[in-house]
Write a protein that holds these residues in place. Structure first.
Motif, PDB file in Angstrom:
ATOM      1  N   LEU B 723       1.037  -1.064  -0.025  1.00 10.35           N
ATOM      2  CA  LEU B 723       0.014  -0.047   0.189  1.00 10.35           C
ATOM      3  C   LEU B 723       0.960   1.018  -0.014  1.00 10.35           C
ATOM      4  O   LEU B 723       0.537   1.956  -0.156  1.00 10.35           O
ATOM      5  CB  LEU B 723      -1.004   0.479   1.473  1.00 10.35           C
ATOM      6  N   GLU B 724       1.640   1.065   0.815  1.00  7.78           N
ATOM      7  CA  GLU B 724       3.001   2.519   0.842  1.00  7.78           C
ATOM      8  C   GLU B 724       3.431   2.790  -0.399  1.00  7.78           C
ATOM      9  O   GLU B 724       3.407   3.862  -0.654  1.00  7.78           O
ATOM     10  CB  GLU B 724       3.891   2.109   1.561  1.00  7.78           C
ATOM     11  N   ARG B 725       4.239   1.689  -1.384  1.00  7.39           N
ATOM     12  CA  ARG B 725       3.979   2.105  -2.191  1.00  7.39           C
ATOM     13  C   ARG B 725       3.942   2.607  -3.454  1.00  7.39           C
ATOM     14  O   ARG B 725       4.098   3.186  -4.141  1.00  7.39           O
ATOM     15  CB  ARG B 725       5.352   0.580  -2.612  1.00  7.39           C
ATOM     16  N   LEU B 726       2.488   1.348  -3.502  1.00  8.76           N
ATOM     17  CA  LEU B 726       1.703   2.054  -4.266  1.00  8.76           C
ATOM     18  C   LEU B 726       1.001   3.403  -4.240  1.00  8.76           C
ATOM     19  O   LEU B 726       0.731   4.590  -5.022  1.00  8.76           O
ATOM     20  CB  LEU B 726       0.289   1.484  -4.272  1.00  8.76           C
ATOM     21  N   GLY B 727       0.618   4.094  -2.616  1.00 10.30           N
ATOM     22  CA  GLY B 727       0.245   4.876  -2.475  1.00 10.30           C
ATOM     23  C   GLY B 727       1.987   6.465  -3.407  1.00 10.30           C
ATOM     24  O   GLY B 727       1.848   6.998  -3.532  1.00 10.30           O
ATOM     25  N   THR B 728       2.969   5.453  -3.376  1.00  8.75           N
ATOM     26  CA  THR B 728       3.999   6.356  -3.888  1.00  8.75           C
ATOM     27  C   THR B 728       4.219   6.792  -4.665  1.00  8.75           C
ATOM     28  O   THR B 728       4.223   7.816  -5.853  1.00  8.75           O
ATOM     29  CB  THR B 728       5.141   6.218  -3.519  1.00  8.75           C
ATOM     30  N   ILE B 729       3.277   5.096  -5.201  1.00  6.71           N
ATOM     31  CA  ILE B 729       3.518   5.885  -7.054  1.00  6.71           C
ATOM     32  C   ILE B 729       2.426   7.070  -7.883  1.00  6.71           C
ATOM     33  O   ILE B 729       2.564   7.669  -8.473  1.00  6.71           O
ATOM     34  CB  ILE B 729       3.158   3.999  -7.824  1.00  6.71           C
ATOM     35  N   ARG B 730       0.746   6.583  -6.513  1.00  6.48           N
ATOM     36  CA  ARG B 730       0.326   7.176  -7.590  1.00  6.48           C
ATOM     37  C   ARG B 730       0.576   8.769  -6.955  1.00  6.48           C
ATOM     38  O   ARG B 730       0.512   9.392  -8.015  1.00  6.48           O
ATOM     39  CB  ARG B 730      -0.713   6.426  -6.474  1.00  6.48           C
ATOM     40  N   PHE B 731       0.911   9.134  -5.804  1.00  6.23           N
ATOM     41  CA  PHE B 731       1.744  10.620  -5.838  1.00  6.23           C
ATOM     42  C   PHE B 731       3.005  10.468  -7.026  1.00  6.23           C
ATOM     43  O   PHE B 731       2.344  11.996  -7.089  1.00  6.23           O
ATOM     44  CB  PHE B 731       2.462  10.316  -4.426  1.00  6.23           C
ATOM     45  N   SER B 732       3.778  10.334  -7.149  1.00 12.35           N
ATOM     46  CA  SER B 732       4.495  10.410  -8.403  1.00 12.35           C
ATOM     47  C   SER B 732       3.400  10.388  -9.559  1.00 12.35           C
ATOM     48  O   SER B 732       3.839  11.595 -10.233  1.00 12.35           O
ATOM     49  CB  SER B 732       5.553   9.679  -8.277  1.00 12.35           C
ATOM     50  N   VAL B 733       2.766   9.827 -10.115  1.00 12.66           N
ATOM     51  CA  VAL B 733       2.026  10.591 -11.304  1.00 12.66           C
ATOM     52  C   VAL B 733       1.257  11.626 -10.717  1.00 12.66           C
ATOM     53  O   VAL B 733       1.279  12.199 -12.204  1.00 12.66           O
ATOM     54  CB  VAL B 733       0.740   8.938 -11.412  1.00 12.66           C
ATOM     55  N   GLU B 734       0.601  11.742 -10.119  1.00 18.77           N
ATOM     56  CA  GLU B 734      -0.126  12.875 -10.215  1.00 18.77           C
ATOM     57  C   GLU B 734       0.345  14.029  -9.592  1.00 18.77           C
ATOM     58  O   GLU B 734       0.843  15.208 -10.297  1.00 18.77           O
ATOM     59  CB  GLU B 734      -0.557  13.356  -8.252  1.00 18.77           C
ATOM     60  N   LYS B 735       2.211  14.226  -9.545  1.00 15.62           N
ATOM     61  CA  LYS B 735       3.183  14.985  -9.976  1.00 15.62           C
ATOM     62  C   LYS B 735       3.019  15.269 -11.270  1.00 15.62           C
ATOM     63  O   LYS B 735       3.309  16.629 -11.264  1.00 15.62           O
ATOM     64  CB  LYS B 735       4.349  14.377  -8.771  1.00 15.62           C
ATOM     65  N   ALA B 736       3.639  13.949 -11.460  1.00 12.53           N
ATOM     66  CA  ALA B 736       3.675  14.047 -13.350  1.00 12.53           C
ATOM     67  C   ALA B 736       3.256  14.639 -14.626  1.00 12.53           C
ATOM     68  O   ALA B 736       2.633  16.057 -14.489  1.00 12.53           O
ATOM     69  CB  ALA B 736       3.678  12.960 -14.092  1.00 12.53           C
ATOM     70  N   TYR B 737       1.516  14.282 -13.767  1.00 11.26           N
ATOM     71  CA  TYR B 737       0.270  14.963 -14.305  1.00 11.26           C
ATOM     72  C   TYR B 737       0.274  16.519 -14.240  1.00 11.26           C
ATOM     73  O   TYR B 737       0.039  17.248 -14.708  1.00 11.26           O
ATOM     74  CB  TYR B 737      -0.925  14.371 -13.714  1.00 11.26           C
ATOM     75  N   LYS B 738       0.622  16.285 -13.113  1.00 14.17           N
ATOM     76  CA  LYS B 738       0.098  18.306 -12.690  1.00 14.17           C
ATOM     77  C   LYS B 738       1.167  19.384 -13.513  1.00 14.17           C
ATOM     78  O   LYS B 738       0.954  20.510 -13.779  1.00 14.17           O
ATOM     79  CB  LYS B 738       0.902  18.471 -10.805  1.00 14.17           C
ATOM     80  N   MET B 739       2.779  18.554 -13.028  1.00 11.80           N
ATOM     81  CA  MET B 739       3.778  19.100 -13.842  1.00 11.80           C
ATOM     82  C   MET B 739       3.051  19.193 -15.267  1.00 11.80           C
ATOM     83  O   MET B 739       3.621  20.339 -16.241  1.00 11.80           O
ATOM     84  CB  MET B 739       5.191  18.392 -13.837  1.00 11.80           C
ATOM     85  N   SER B 740       2.369  18.351 -15.895  1.00  8.87           N
ATOM     86  CA  SER B 740       1.931  18.465 -17.525  1.00  8.87           C
ATOM     87  C   SER B 740       0.815  19.615 -17.439  1.00  8.87           C
ATOM     88  O   SER B 740       0.733  20.476 -18.654  1.00  8.87           O
ATOM     89  CB  SER B 740       1.761  17.539 -18.087  1.00  8.87           C
ATOM     90  N   ARG B 741       0.051  19.825 -16.365  1.00  8.03           N
ATOM     91  CA  ARG B 741      -0.790  20.675 -16.282  1.00  8.03           C
ATOM     92  C   ARG B 741      -0.276  22.496 -16.211  1.00  8.03           C
ATOM     93  O   ARG B 741      -0.965  23.138 -16.886  1.00  8.03           O
ATOM     94  CB  ARG B 741      -2.018  20.432 -15.425  1.00  8.03           C
ATOM     95  N   LEU B 742       0.589  22.593 -15.178  1.00  8.73           N
ATOM     96  CA  LEU B 742       1.047  23.683 -14.813  1.00  8.73           C
ATOM     97  C   LEU B 742       2.407  23.569 -16.207  1.00  8.73           C
ATOM     98  O   LEU B 742       2.977  24.993 -15.983  1.00  8.73           O
ATOM     99  CB  LEU B 742       1.589  23.322 -13.751  1.00  8.73           C
ATOM    100  N   MET B 743       2.457  23.148 -17.159  1.00  5.46           N
ATOM    101  CA  MET B 743       3.479  23.789 -17.293  1.00  5.46           C
ATOM    102  C   MET B 743       4.013  24.892 -18.801  1.00  5.46           C
ATOM    103  O   MET B 743       5.108  25.072 -19.134  1.00  5.46           O
ATOM    104  CB  MET B 743       3.633  22.441 -19.180  1.00  5.46           C
ATOM    105  N   THR B 744       2.704  25.739 -18.442  1.00  2.53           N
ATOM    106  CA  THR B 744       3.173  26.949 -18.980  1.00  2.53           C
ATOM    107  C   THR B 744       3.090  28.279 -18.294  1.00  2.53           C
ATOM    108  O   THR B 744       3.844  28.787 -18.701  1.00  2.53           O
ATOM    109  CB  THR B 744       1.703  27.756 -19.795  1.00  2.53           C
ATOM    110  N   LYS B 745       2.959  27.706 -16.886  1.00  7.05           N
ATOM    111  CA  LYS B 745       3.586  28.479 -15.569  1.00  7.05           C
ATOM    112  C   LYS B 745       4.525  28.194 -15.463  1.00  7.05           C
ATOM    113  O   LYS B 745       5.074  27.545 -14.686  1.00  7.05           O
ATOM    114  CB  LYS B 745       2.844  27.829 -14.108  1.00  7.05           C
ATOM    115  N   ALA B 746       5.489  29.814 -15.431  1.00  9.04           N
ATOM    116  CA  ALA B 746       6.848  29.829 -15.499  1.00  9.04           C
ATOM    117  C   ALA B 746       7.724  29.092 -14.075  1.00  9.04           C
ATOM    118  O   ALA B 746       8.856  28.848 -14.332  1.00  9.04           O
ATOM    119  CB  ALA B 746       7.263  31.543 -15.688  1.00  9.04           C
ATOM    120  N   ASP B 747       6.594  29.232 -12.725  1.00  9.86           N
ATOM    121  CA  ASP B 747       7.192  29.105 -11.784  1.00  9.86           C
ATOM    122  C   ASP B 747       7.679  27.710 -11.561  1.00  9.86           C
ATOM    123  O   ASP B 747       8.627  27.619 -11.539  1.00  9.86           O
ATOM    124  CB  ASP B 747       6.409  28.906 -10.748  1.00  9.86           C
ATOM    125  N   PHE B 748       6.993  26.552 -12.641  1.00 15.18           N
ATOM    126  CA  PHE B 748       7.337  25.488 -12.569  1.00 15.18           C
ATOM    127  C   PHE B 748       7.786  24.734 -14.005  1.00 15.18           C
ATOM    128  O   PHE B 748       8.710  23.637 -13.408  1.00 15.18           O
ATOM    129  CB  PHE B 748       5.831  24.760 -12.932  1.00 15.18           C
TER     130      PHE B 748
END
Lengths: 235, 899
Positions: B723-748
């Motif tokens: 469960l812990e590692r799946l949680g880590t994977i899921r979180f990392s996937v959300e981070k990657a998704y977030k990065m793609s959504r925020l790509m146009t923002k200079a801060d990111f």
């Protein structure tokens, strides 16, 4: 058992888990130790270009490393190159650690990075700048090797490169001895080393790290006595 | 001294001749003190930074400096000390820059410099980027200089069409509040051909001539100072047709010489004349633009102008051939220049007061007299052509988006009868826009040709107007900026193309529609930005709705049996019918024609389905089984044909996409080898930064997958670790998704994942500014704050994903309001995240820590979320606990502490 210290600003427990499991599988067990260089107590705040930034205080880093790992010796220290810090990167950190004689002059260092080509270019660039100036070249090269890492590796699955490096590069005897002595920090050699009587093994280990003439004497004596002891045992 | 250090010092000396280089020793760094030698003391005095003479023994003073490091400046405190010394000795002064030893090593050099009362300390290194960084921060300020060649770039090379050039000048007249503008062609068959554009607008004073007309690129219309006079008080506020400050260079397109005569509409105004020879700008490209002189004179009186206005006299015409047919084309184009409005519409819309355009070509008067057809006469006023006045009996659709953008209204009309009128909630990011489209069947096209004297193709199709003026080249023959014909080609049988369309799209209001930006060359439509794309989407949706009526109903026939629907009854069926033909399921207001059933029935009378249906009924009456069977078969085949046609169109559309994809894939393959063999060193830092962060995130995912795989193989994986590692994977996937959504923002995009931020500000800004990322979420947010700013170095992505997770949990608890309280306390920040949902399950309230354990869930989630949130916060030196139900809002509250 080998020991590797990993200094990064992001949690490396997953990579350490892989390092340990893979090295064990290969019959070459390595224990990983992680140090987070951006713990809040290691940062100081400056105003940079008008905005506050938290920067790594390398003096505090060295101090904390010395305290935390007083009883540890390592066979290798691996540092990330990129620390999200305007002033300190992996190369500079290694330079500071070497200058401060952290864990001895013979401690090998690795740098890992997703931009490892960029790091290599930077290092080679420094050499290129001095290559034509014969007056300063030798001085530069001496200080260069004293302050630079032993290898620059790709970040992806860097644990494999660590295993490879440790397999290929023998840990210097002094480091092994240092490490062993730290396992019994409060103990003393009672009747074997009159010159170093009443010194704890931790003190002796610290002396070895300083790589002084005294530590050299100690190591020579230690070897002599060890060999004599083995011969005696055989007899 | 190292050669590179020497060179760098030389560079600094050039920039700061009075600076002082200092070589630091290890002792200096160890003791944090530098002897303030005479050089240093003199430097400080010379730049009025400090005088040690004013410092007594045992005293310390402080000043600030800016320490340079890798292109950035760090504010540092500087201490100036005169230590206690033996009597009769002054005490050797010392200076120290705080934290200097973090930037330098023993034997490094630093350079003390000053400029504009700022004290700079510059550590010198041998890095290859040092020189560039120094130049960029301290280098000599340079300025752009403009060549006289600019004239061509913004003149004849930009405005490449003569008609467009004339339109620009007419627009200028409009913007100058003219009610009348004359376009006069003289001596076209001679060497002295002249084009005159003369208006009765407000004219210009000498100052305005100098500061507006001669100020290239400046537009008073853009900065709001154009009508800083009595016109403001009249209440009739103009919308400007032009606003870029380059329209005046249209003259260069038409001729090489310009004589501008202007008289301002105020008492005692003088007539100003400006002579511009555009060729003088072309003589020497090395000459500066602003150094090319233009002759000016002030006349006491003038006889040619109206009492006020501007006259542009263009001679040495570039293309002196203006044959009759070209003049007639110009007339036709001018007719389309201004939004056609009925008198009634003009009265309603006071923003566009009357404006008339006249063409005067005395040389053509003789031929004009032989014609009666307006379109065959050159001279005279340009009429306001209203399509409706043609009286074509055809279907039309009119769509209006309200000024505030809240509602969208549609009226479908057929041969003068409104079929339905609906009002819906506007889903487009558009305001104050109107569409009026006519469907031209064969007979309508014939009628047009007969009445106008030329085919409708020549006239054009759907024109676009912004604030009453046409935007080129929308609507011109063979022009298809909106790709309407391409759209039709994907579904040939069920879509309308430009050849069957006529009408207009009106974009109104400067402020609401400021994002519709006309290309500077004025003949390439709008710049392709989000607003333009939204307009296109809306236009296509309107076409689809129109097609449901004019194509589907007419061609295939509607599926509802009309005999079953009686007038006044079965309202539901009618509503369903309207819903079907509008394709809308969110109608707020509806009116439909009582005779809609009859109308639709009539419309589809000739449709294939109806025909067969009628045949079927007739056959049944005869009792002839074979006939009935044949008709049934025909119906089946018609049905199949409909389906096949639809499928064929879909396949054609897909095939095009597939072909396109295949082409792209092929091109990619061809490029691949080249790509693999070379490293692109030219990718920007931003891209590098994003790639770096993506790699780290994917590494984490890979590592966890690897560990899980190894453990499964080894048979030593327990549930908790899974469960812990799946949680880590899921979180990392959300981070990657977030990065793609925020790509146009200079801060990111920065390479730095961790950044020092003011935490409360960042979270507030993140939720407010990036609210669009929450798409359809209907949450309201409230923020409260007590205490001082709290800065921390955190991972922005981690924080963003954590906020997302907390919001998602609130939504699962049926909350529609979230409140976030920030409180700074004892060098830490408390953030209380509360919602008005149903709160934490009472079962967990007493022992709420367990909700952060793996596998425990209070929602229908997997139970990973809060555990991961807790772990990630820990990585960022923060913690989370359950604060209680009903503490702030009626739902749950969580307390997050940033230490």
């Amino acid at each position: 058992m080998k020991h590797c210290l990993i200094i990064d600003d992001q949690d490396q427990k997953d990579q350490i888990a892989l390092l340990e499991s893979e090295s064990l599988r290969l019959g070459f067990p390595i224990t990983g130790h992680f140090f987070n260089i951006t713990e809040p107590d290691l940062l100081y705040r400056e105003i940079m270009d008008g905005k506050p930034v938290d920067l790594i205080d390398v003096d505090k880093v060295i101090e904390k490393l010395k305290i935390k790992y007083i009883n540890n010796q390592f066979d290798l220290i691996a540092c990330d190159y990129q620390y999200d810090d305007k002033i300190i990167d992996g190369l500079k950190l290694i330079q500071f650690l070497k200058e401060n004689n952290f864990k001895g002059k013979k401690m090998p260092y690795l740098i890992y990075s997703n931009d490892h080509e960029e790091v290599k270019d930077k290092l080679q660039g420094e050499v290129r700048q001095h290559i034509d100036d014969k007056n300063t070249l030798m001085t530069f090269l001496e200080s260069y090797f004293d302050s630079k890492p032993d290898a620059v590796i790709e970040r992806t699955s860097y644990y494999n490169s660590i295993i490879e490096f440790l397999k290929k590069n023998k840990t210097p005897l002094s480091i092994k001895l240092d490490s062993k002595l730290r396992e019994y920090p409060e103990k003393k050699f009672n009747n074997i080393f009159p010159r170093f009587k009443d010194k704890t093994l931790l003190e002796l280990a610290n002396m070895i790290q300083k790589s002084s003439a005294e530590s050299d004497d100690f190591e020579s004596e230690f070897l002599e006595r060890s060999v004599a002891h083995f011969i005696f045992l055989e007899k | 001294m190292d050669k590179i250090i020497q060179e760098n010092i030389e560079l600094l000396r050039k920039l700061f001749p009075d600076g002082v280089p200092i070589q630091l020793t290890k002792t200096m760094l160890e003791k944090s003190t530098i002897d303030a030698s005479k050089n240093i003391r003199d430097f400080l005095v010379k730049h009025s930074l400090f005088d040690f003479e004013d410092l007594a023994k045992g005293e310390t003073e402080y000043i600030n400096c800016q320490l340079f490091h890798e292109g950035s400046l760090f504010e540092r405190k500087v201490s100036l000390v005169r230590p206690n010394a033996k009597p009769n000795r002054p005490g050797d002064p010392r200076i120290w820059i705080y934290n200097l030893n973090k930037n330098v090593r023993g034997l490094d050099w630093i350079y003390l410099a000053s400029r504009d009362d700022t004290f700079y300390v510059i550590p010198i290194n041998t890095d290859s980027k040092f020189k560039t960084q120094i130049e960029s921060v301290f280098g000599e300020q340079l300025n752009y200089v403009v060549s006289s060649g600019l004239k061509n770039l913004i003149g004849k090379q930009l405005i490449t069409d003569e008609f467009v050039a004339i339109f620009e000048l007419v627009k200028n007249s409009f913007d100058a509040h003219a009610t009348e503008v004359k376009i006069i062609f003289r001596g076209l068959k001679t060497q002295n051909a002249t084009i005159i554009i003369q208006d009765n607008g407000k004219g210009m004073s000498f100052d305005e001539l100098k500061n507006k007309w001669l100020f290239v690129g400046y537009s008073a219309k853009k900065d709001g100072t154009e009508d800083n006079d009595y016109r403001h008080e009249l209440g009739v506020k103009r919308i400007y047709a032009g606003a870029k400050g380059v329209g005046r260079f249209s003259c260069d397109r038409l001729g090489n010489k310009l004589k501008l005569t202007t008289k301002k509409d105020e008492s005692n105004s003088k007539t100003e004349v400006l002579y511009t020879d555009w060729e003088s700008f072309e003589e020497n490209p090395k000459a500066r633009f602003e150094e090319i002189g233009v002759r000016h004179e002030t006349l006491a009186e003038n006889k040619e102008l109206f009492s006020h206005g501007t006259r542009l006299e263009i001679t040495n015409l570039e293309d002196s051939v203006w044959p009759r047919n070209k003049l007639l084309e110009l007339k036709l184009s001018l007719e389309k220049l201004i939004l056609p409005e009925s008198e009634e519409e003009k009265l309603k819309d006071k923003k566009r007061a009357g404006f008339s355009i006249y063409i005067e070509v005395k040389d053509e008067e003789a031929i004009d007299k032989k014609n009666t057809d307006y379109y065959k006469i050159v001279n005279g006023p340009i009429r306001n052509f209203i399509f409706d006045s043609l009286g074509l009996r055809t279907a039309s659709i009119e769509v209006s988006i309200s000024e505030d953008g809240e509602q969208i209204s549609t009226i479908l009309n057929d041969k003068g009868d409104d079929i339905y009128r609906i009002t819906e909630k506007n889903k487009y990011d558009l305001k104050n826009i109107r569409f009026k489209l006519y469907h031209l069947n064969q007979s309508a096209k014939l009628v047009f040709s007969r009445r106008m004297g030329f085919p409708i193709m020549r006239y054009g199709h759907v024109f676009v107007y912004k604030n009453g003026f046409r935007i080129y080249p929308f609507g011109d023959y063979e022009e298809d900026h909106f790709a309407v014909d391409i759209r039709k080609s994907h579904k040939e049988f069920s879509r309308i193309g430009t050849r069957s369309l006529s009408g207009k799209i009106e974009i109104n209001g400067d402020f609401e529609n400021i994002k519709f930006i006309e290309s500077t060359s004025r003949d390439a439509g709008f710049l392709e930005n989000n607003s333009y794309k939204e307009l296109k989407n809306c236009y296509f949706d309107i076409l689809t709705r129109f097609e449901k009526y004019v194509v589907e109903v007419v061609k295939w026939g509607n599926k509802i049996e009309f005999k079953d629907i009686e007038q006044g009854e079965r309202k539901e069926e009618i509503l369903e019918l309207i819903s079907e033909i509008t394709g809308s399921d969110s109608i707020k207001k509806l009116w439909y024609n009582d005779k809609i059933v009859d109308i639709l029935a009539l419309k589809q009378e000739d449709s294939a389905n109806t025909l067969l249906l009628n045949l079927q009924k007739a056959a049944e009456k005869t009792g002839q089984k074979e006939l009935v069977q044949d008709i049934n078969l025909a119906q089946k085949r018609l049905f199949e044909l409909e389906k096949i046609t639809e499928q064929a169109e879909n396949i054609a559309e897909e095939a095009k996409v597939t072909v396109k994809e295949a082409r792209q894939a092929l091109e990619f393959e061809q490029q691949k080898n080249k790509y693999l063999l070379s490293t692109d060193k030219n990718i920007s830092d931003d891209v590098r930064g994003m790639l770096h962060n993506f790699k780290i995130v994917t590494e984490r995912i890979n590592a966890n997958i690897q560990i899980l795989t190894d453990k499964v193989k080894g048979g030593n994986l327990n549930n908790n670790e899974l469960l812990e590692r799946l949680g880590t994977i899921r979180f990392s996937v959300e981070k990657a998704y977030k990065m793609s959504r925020l790509m146009t923002k200079a801060d990111f995009r920065s390479k730095q994942e961790k950044v020092t931020i003011e935490v409360a500000n960042y979270i507030t800004e993140y939720i407010n500014e990036y609210n669009t990322l929450f798409e359809d979420r209907k949450l309201k947010f409230e923020f409260n704050r007590i205490g001082a700013p709290f800065f921390r170095k955190v991972s922005l992505l981690d924080l963003s994903v954590i906020i997302d997770n907390l919001i998602s949990n609130s939504e699962k608890k049926e909350a529609n309001k979230i409140r976030i309280d920030f409180r700074t306390k004892d060098n830490s920040l408390e953030m209380i995240f509360s919602d008005n949902g149903i709160g934490l399950n009472p079962e967990y309230v007493q022992n709420s820590d367990i909700i952060f354990d793996l596998g425990v869930t209070d929602t229908d989630g997997s139970g990973i979320g809060l555990n991961t949130v807790s772990n990630v916060l820990k990585d960022n030196y923060a913690s989370i606990v359950f604060y209680g139900n009903g503490q702030i809002l009626k739902g749950a509250s969580f307390l997050i502490n940033f230490k």
